[in-house]
Design a protein around this motif. Sequence first.
Motif: not given
Length: 275
Positions: A81, A143, A118, A55, A115, A112, A107, A105, A110
């Motif tokens: 990003d 997710q 957001r 990343q 995510f 969260d 994910v 990304h 992550e």
Amino acid sequence: MTIDSHQHFWKYNPEKHTWIDDTMASIRRDFLPSDLKIVYSGNEIDGCVAVQADQTLKETDFLLDLARNTDFIKGVVGWADLRAENVEETLGKYASNEKLKGWRHIVQGEADPNFLLRPEFMRGISYLEKYGYTYDILVFPHQLGSVLEFVKHFPNQKFVIDHIAKPYIKNGFYEGWALLMEAIAQHENVYCKVSGMITEADYNSWTPEQIHPYLHHVLEVFGSERLMFGSDWPVCLVAGNYGQVKAVVTDFISALGENDQNNIMGQNALAFYRL
């Protein structure tokens, strides 16, 4: 053409590639186009999409440099990003590079589960359509609820779910994953990669028959028009060789018509990524 819609390159660095744990020790080395060229020659693959594994923008530039010098790398999915305030400036910077097709990304890493929802991340996603970029969705099954809400917000954005959302094949879990994948597939701008499956089963004892229910489901809900073959090389090597990975898909779809098989094995990737 036969297109591998999902593979990676890296120069192995133990500090950077901490996700390659002890169970994956066999891939703790460099994997570059010279390695993959030999593999593709033996498996009748015409081209690929190289997908980010790190990343950083350096990773995006690294893949684009490889693509510039390697004919069979038809496209790159990089990382930026998408939460950054200057994200549109970054996206515009890469817009002139014809090999840069989309973004991803990690994910799945992550904490969260929401995510994707957001506000700052969704703001970044909102710019992709303007530049014709795709977005690869890399998530675990837990997710998928947020994925469903996420794709509803962007009906014109081209999305693809990586690795059929990594269902827990090893444990035989199916129902929750299947329900959410069916709901997500109702959004026709969302595609799905039949990739990364043998590594979600037991590395040492998986069988194609264990994977067939999952393949059957994504074929049923996405149709042959929105599935694309991917190898997830070299990650797949911890559980099998390239020929085995390809055969899981080609054997399963062998009863389909020629057009359906061609779609899954290359035409859909060519169209989705504009290769």
